[in-house]
Scaffold this motif. Structure first.
Motif, PDB file in Angstrom:
ATOM      1  N   PHE A 679       2.239   3.227   3.913  1.00  0.00           N
ATOM      2  CA  PHE A 679       3.640   3.214   3.436  1.00  0.00           C
ATOM      3  C   PHE A 679       3.953   1.891   2.760  1.00  0.00           C
ATOM      4  N   ASP A 680       3.586   1.840   1.527  1.00  0.00           N
ATOM      5  CA  ASP A 680       3.648   0.588   0.782  1.00  0.00           C
ATOM      6  C   ASP A 680       4.289   0.862  -0.574  1.00  0.00           C
ATOM      7  N   TRP A 681       5.515   0.383  -0.730  1.00  0.00           N
ATOM      8  CA  TRP A 681       6.241   0.659  -1.975  1.00  0.00           C
ATOM      9  C   TRP A 681       5.838  -0.260  -3.104  1.00  0.00           C
ATOM     10  N   MET A 863      -2.189  -5.252   2.964  1.00  0.00           N
ATOM     11  CA  MET A 863      -2.947  -5.702   1.803  1.00  0.00           C
ATOM     12  C   MET A 863      -2.553  -7.117   1.368  1.00  0.00           C
ATOM     13  N   GLY A 864      -1.250  -7.378   1.381  1.00  0.00           N
ATOM     14  CA  GLY A 864      -0.774  -8.684   0.930  1.00  0.00           C
ATOM     15  C   GLY A 864      -1.275  -9.802   1.830  1.00  0.00           C
ATOM     16  N   ARG A 865      -1.127  -9.614   3.146  1.00  0.00           N
ATOM     17  CA  ARG A 865      -1.431 -10.696   4.091  1.00  0.00           C
ATOM     18  C   ARG A 865      -2.915 -10.789   4.462  1.00  0.00           C
ATOM     19  N   LEU A 867      -5.575  -9.019   2.577  1.00  0.00           N
ATOM     20  CA  LEU A 867      -6.555  -8.841   1.482  1.00  0.00           C
ATOM     21  C   LEU A 867      -6.279  -9.774   0.305  1.00  0.00           C
ATOM     22  N   HIS A 868      -5.108  -9.607  -0.315  1.00  0.00           N
ATOM     23  CA  HIS A 868      -4.805 -10.498  -1.450  1.00  0.00           C
ATOM     24  C   HIS A 868      -4.858 -11.947  -0.999  1.00  0.00           C
ATOM     25  N   THR A 869      -4.337 -12.188   0.196  1.00  0.00           N
ATOM     26  CA  THR A 869      -4.460 -13.538   0.757  1.00  0.00           C
ATOM     27  C   THR A 869      -5.164 -13.441   2.107  1.00  0.00           C
ATOM     28  N   VAL A 885      -6.744  -0.321   1.667  1.00  0.00           N
ATOM     29  CA  VAL A 885      -6.776  -0.798   0.276  1.00  0.00           C
ATOM     30  C   VAL A 885      -6.108   0.269  -0.594  1.00  0.00           C
ATOM     31  N   LYS A 886      -4.976  -0.100  -1.176  1.00  0.00           N
ATOM     32  CA  LYS A 886      -4.207   0.923  -1.887  1.00  0.00           C
ATOM     33  C   LYS A 886      -4.234   0.720  -3.389  1.00  0.00           C
ATOM     34  N   ASN A 887      -5.343   0.215  -3.853  1.00  0.00           N
ATOM     35  CA  ASN A 887      -5.511  -0.024  -5.287  1.00  0.00           C
ATOM     36  C   ASN A 887      -7.004   0.116  -5.596  1.00  0.00           C
TER      37      ASN A 887
HETATM   38  C1  LIG Z   1       2.269  -5.568  -3.108  1.00  0.00           C
HETATM   39  C2  LIG Z   1       1.198  -5.169  -2.140  1.00  0.00           C
HETATM   40  C3  LIG Z   1       0.294  -6.331  -1.869  1.00  0.00           C
HETATM   41  C4  LIG Z   1       1.842  -4.757  -0.827  1.00  0.00           C
HETATM   42  O1  LIG Z   1       0.884  -4.224   0.068  1.00  0.00           O
HETATM   43  P1  LIG Z   1       1.047  -4.334   1.689  1.00  0.00           P
HETATM   44  O2  LIG Z   1       0.865  -5.788   2.018  1.00  0.00           O
HETATM   45  O3  LIG Z   1       2.369  -3.845   2.027  1.00  0.00           O
HETATM   46  O4  LIG Z   1      -0.046  -3.540   2.290  1.00  0.00           O
HETATM   47  C5  LIG Z   1       0.383  -3.999  -2.721  1.00  0.00           C
HETATM   48  O5  LIG Z   1       1.171  -2.896  -2.770  1.00  0.00           O
HETATM   49  C6  LIG Z   1      -0.168  -4.261  -4.101  1.00  0.00           C
HETATM   50  O6  LIG Z   1      -1.069  -5.011  -4.276  1.00  0.00           O
HETATM   51  N1  LIG Z   1       0.374  -3.568  -5.091  1.00  0.00           N
HETATM   52  C7  LIG Z   1       0.088  -3.657  -6.493  1.00  0.00           C
HETATM   53  C8  LIG Z   1      -1.053  -2.818  -6.909  1.00  0.00           C
HETATM   54  C9  LIG Z   1      -0.829  -1.361  -7.223  1.00  0.00           C
HETATM   55  O7  LIG Z   1       0.206  -0.879  -7.631  1.00  0.00           O
HETATM   56  O8  LIG Z   1      -1.815  -0.675  -7.072  1.00  0.00           O
END
Ligand SMILES: CC(C)(COP(=O)(O)O)[C@@H](O)C(=O)NCCC(=O)O
Ligand SMILES: [Mn+2]
Length: 910
Positions: A679-681, A863-865, A867-869, A885-887
């Motif tokens: 559930f990630d907007w 993902m933000g906390r 994976l990305h960081t 991983v939603k991308n």
């Molecule tokens: C902004 C997010 C890091 C939030 O992810 P979350 O930390 O909620 O799992 C993630 O949704 C993201 O990387 N989105 C951009 C990529 C995309 O639209 O596929």
């Protein structure tokens, strides 16, 4: 005491030292004016309530001061209830061509006055004792410049912002300061324009020595700003990490009209050891005579189109086109600047002004680079930093200086430049106000953010950064009305190639893309957040880099630029809807979209404009930009709806979980966290999914798809630590920090059940949530209510929440629950200090830093906390990183997998 804590939300907290504290107390007791001294300077208490100070130091109103916290503490904090928020200050560096301003404005406190903070402070034993003896107020340092020739614009700006009176909150009558306000100023103009400032604004300029200011500014920048220093070789900018404890000695080369070479040994400890009279003035003076250019910038711009080979005598000219390789000189090396002009029967008019300008620029830059290196060698200085108006971010100048240093040192030394170099003097003047306490600010207390306003306008705007919202919107509208595209200033393309052995090729023709001085001095706004701390559980804080994705790779930057641009229309719709869809909200939404697009475009052109750029910075910038346009929670209603839906099914989930044996339960709980992270907007793919089913349907679908092994699957190792093995029993963790992510199913059906399991096993749990909203992330403000709702269905959560002081209202209602409270380990909520989907652990809230001290397990979720960081972050304690991983691209890049793959990365304490 309680009153004091509440007041703290509204009033600024000021720490003073013991001696002063007693004096303040006695002043307050007898309320008589008398003089009091401090180690930092004199302040004179006037009769009545205000305090007057000598000279130009900031004014503090210490009337009705109260000591906050424990009076036995060495440096207790005191509240100054009558101190207004106007400790704003301004300092100027008035040079021959530019006026540079540095001014301070207080932060608007966006954090609410919530009970949670008060309780957390009490529970974690957080005092304000670690504040320094003089306040560093939370606020922003702004950097603005004007052309000296347009000094009236500068005076208008100061006047419009009331900076000469102490900021907009304390305007002065008729716009003229009514008391003897003194403003720190350096540069020749501080003398030349003193009368004008007095006449127009009623202020006196207190002249500070230029070199003192320069060194103070450089020391501050090098110690306190993370990506301040950089090298610039062959068009490539690379940031250099400076250890503030290993900065001195260094050589500061200030290239103004002339050149000063200053050996800096410490704060206020420096000596001008060398210099040269061939500097910026020489370039401009000779250039003007030889080319008839009207301004320095015009001359510099000409050089972009120049070819110095028509003017300079090259080694190849002497050696029939060959290198003189025996002594390491390529054919393209300049043997003699302007040397070719002696052998030809040509007059000045026969040479192109462009070529003359380039020859001059190369001659002077190269000469300065060479002398600087020799000076550094003479004093055995390892580092050389270059600054001064001559450089003004000009890529070719920096490349030439760098080349000279590298060439003459045989690659042993490197020239370094400072991003804020144009503001060193003004910053130094600003720091000469004694009570700011800026001098011992540390890197983690400063956050550089993207400035709103002038920077987008193509580099020729000398106007102020925009202040309030109306200004921002009307500024945007101005552009819309005029039909002007808001464009990012175009940076120079500094790709002059070298031939290797000591000579440059002709720079690429880039006259149309030269970034002129006006924009070259653009830097971010420095946010001062004195309460931020480095996360104490980082194993290697010095080498820690939060970002996993490096945006210095142009294709990566382009991808994320496109992603964020594509998200924009939908985000604007959500933001506008969150504010009731009013006309005002639509107007703000439109302005936000334009501002954000302009920022993105600017960063596409010049990714390193505000320091090293990572994906986390881009995602944070989006949130910051929303806040600038007063959208404080764009996903408010979505979050609420998802929380309600998830809380409705929580009791059934808990029953299901409780029916399982320990091992199955742990696996189900981890699966639950991963499944609910869908559930990630912020993810395009996920948002598309939400149109295909209800929250609960999607949650079920996601759970059903959970199949081990996950893409990264350390579950067995985690289980062994949690449950032990046949041969080895394991004690529960003492305290776990759970960095939670999204609202709705993610927190309610994922992280809370996991927290409950840890509590059941006797581990204290601290839920770490955002301070400010970002996408659909749950915030620390929202969590207590969610926990309270969940606790209605679960004794474990209820008791722990009570023990952690989370159910404040419930505790008041059931007075004898305090005994029960002690029977459970506590569940607490702390804020992380961020307002972004990612987290930079170099800058976290003091609450989190305090909570971390007892922790031996960290769970980072999302993902933000995770994976990305922080995917590669190492901790001093056990760490579990959980995310879906939603991308697709990220899945391929990071784990060679696919969208919706899961990561369960467990790393025991090193
Ligand atoms: C902004 C997010 C890091 C939030 O992810 P979350 O930390 O909620 O799992 C993630 O949704 C993201 O990387 N989105 C951009 C990529 C995309 O639209 O596929
Ligand atoms: Mn999130």
């Amino acid at each position: 005491m309680a009153g004091l804590v509440e007041k703290e939300q509204r009033q600024q907290l000021i720490g003073i030292n013991e001696k002063e504290e007693k004096q303040v107390e006695s002043e307050d007791n007898n309320n008589k004016g008398c003089e009091f001294e401090s180690g930092q300077g004199d302040m004179v208490l006037g009769a009545g309530n205000s305090i007057h100070r000598s000279g130009s130091r900031p004014q503090l109103d210490v009337s009705k001061a109260e000591i906050q916290g424990n009076v036995e503490e060495k440096y207790p904090t005191i509240l100054l209830p009558n101190q207004s928020d106007d400790l704003s200050h301004l300092a100027l560096d008035i040079g021959g061509s530019l006026i540079k301003l540095v001014y301070f404005s207080r932060h608007e406190d966006q954090s609410a006055d919530d009970k949670r903070k008060k309780i957390v402070k009490e529970r974690l034993g957080l005092s304000n004792g670690n504040r320094r003896s003089y306040p560093i107020l939370g606020g922003r340092l702004h950097f603005v410049k004007f052309e000296t020739g347009k000094i009236n614009e500068c005076l208008d700006f100061i006047h419009s912002k009331q900076l000469h009176c102490g900021g907009p909150e304390s305007p002065c009558a008729d716009g003229v300061a009514d008391r003897n306000v003194i403003i720190k100023a350096t540069g020749g103009g501080a003398y030349k324009y003193a009368d004008l400032f007095k006449e127009r604004l009623g202020v006196s300029l207190d002249k500070e020595d230029e070199m003192d200011c320069l060194v103070a500014g450089a020391n501050f920048l090098l110690k306190a700003i993370r990506h301040e220093a950089f090298t610039h070789m062959e068009g490539q900018k690379e940031f250099v990490q400076i250890d503030p404890n290993d900065l001195f000695p260094y050589l500061l080369v200030n290239i103004g009209s002339g050149v000063s070479m200053i050996k800096v040994d410490g704060d206020g400890k420096f000596e001008r050891v060398s210099g040269t009279n061939v500097g910026g003035g020489t370039y401009w003076g000779l250039g003007r005579l030889l080319t008839k250019c009207k301004s320095f910038d015009e001359l510099l711009e000409l050089s972009q189109k120049g070819d110095n080979r028509t003017i300079d005598m090259l080694v190849g000219d002497i050696y029939g086109g060959l290198d003189y390789s025996k002594i390491g000189l390529s054919a393209a090396t300049i043997a003699s600047s302007f040397g070719k002009t002696i052998s030809e029967k040509k007059e000045l008019e026969d040479y192109r002004p462009e070529d003359i300008s380039l020859s001059l620029l190369r001659m002077i830059s190269y000469n300065i680079g060479q002398i600087s290196y020799l000076t550094a060698l003479r004093f055995r200085l390892k580092r050389i930093f270059f600054g001064g108006f001559f450089i003004r971010g000009h890529a070719y100048t920096m490349d030439t200086i760098s080349f000279a240093v590298q060439f003459w040192s045989n690659g042993e030394a490197q020239a370094m430049f400072l991003r804020h170099e144009g503001f060193m003097g003004a910053l130094g003047a600003f720091m000469s106000y004694e009570k700011h306490g800026l001098d011992d600010l540390m890197v983690h207390q400063l956050v550089e953010r993207f400035p709103m306003g002038a920077p987008y306008t193509g580099g020729k705007i000398h106007g102020p950064p925009l202040g309030d919202l109306n200004e921002k919107i009307s500024w945007m509208e101005k552009f819309v009305r005029r039909g002007t595209e808001i464009t990012a200033p175009v940076p120079m393309t500094p790709l002059a190639a070298t031939t290797g052995l000591g000579g440059f090729e002709v720079p690429l023709s880039k006259g149309s893309t030269l970034r002129s001085d006006a924009s070259a001095l653009n830097v971010g706004v420095l946010h001062l957040v004195p309460t931020l701390e480095v996360f104490p559980l980082l194993a290697n804080p010095k080498s820690y880099d939060p970002n996993t994705i490096d945006l210095s790779d142009p294709s990566e930057l382009k991808y994320w630029y496109t992603i964020l641009s594509e998200h924009l229309p939908d985000l604007v719709d959500k933001a506008v809807a969150s504010e009731g869809g009013t006309d005002d909200a639509k107007r703000r939404g439109d302005a936000f979209a334009r501002a954000f697009s302009a920022h993105l475009a600017r960063l596409m052109e010049e990714p390193a404009a505000y320091g090293k750029l990572g994906l986390a910075n881009l995602l944070e910038m989006r949130e910051e930009c929303l806040r600038e346009f007063q959208f404080f929670d764009a996903y408010r209603s979505i979050k609420q709806r998802e929380n309600e839906a998830s809380l409705a099914v929580l009791p059934d989930l808990l029953v299901e979980i409780d029916s399982m044996d320990e091992e199955t339960r742990l696996l189900t709980l981890i699966e639950g966290v991963l499944a609910a992270n869908i559930f990630d907007w912020g993810s395009r793919a996920c948002v598309d999914l939400y149109h295909k089913g209800t929250i609960i349907e999607i949650y079920r679908m996601s759970r059903n798809k959970m199949q081990r092994p996950w893409r990264v699957d350390d579950f067995d190792a985690f289980k062994a630590r949690m449950l032990g093995t046949k041969n080895k029993k394991m004690p529960p963790h003492r305290r776990a920090l759970l960095f939670v992510d999204n609202s709705g199913a993610d927190i309610v059906l994922g992280m809370l059940p996991l927290a409950r399991e840890l509590l059941r096993r006797g581990t204290e749990v601290v839920l770490v949530a955002n301070s400010l909203s970002a996408l659909n992330d749950v915030t620390a403000m929202e969590l207590p209510d969610i926990v309270a709702e969940a606790a209605k269905h679960c004794d474990i959560l209820r008791r722990a929440a009570e023990a952690g002081g989370l159910l404040v209202d419930a505790m008041i209602n059931t007075s004898d629950s305090s005994k029960e409270k002690s029977s459970s380990v506590p569940l607490m909520v702390v804020e992380n200090g961020c307002g972004s989907p990612c987290i930079d652990l170099r800058q976290v809230s003091s609450e989190l830093a305090a909570a971390a001290k007892e922790a031996d397990l960290i769970i980072l979720e999302g993902m933000g906390r995770a994976l990305h960081t922080n995917l590669n972050a190492q901790f001093k304690c056990d760490a579990l990183k959980l995310a879906m991983v939603k991308n697709q691209r990220l899945a391929e890049k990071l784990v060679n997998g696919n969208i919706y793959d899961c990561i369960c990365k467990y790393e025991p304490a090193g």
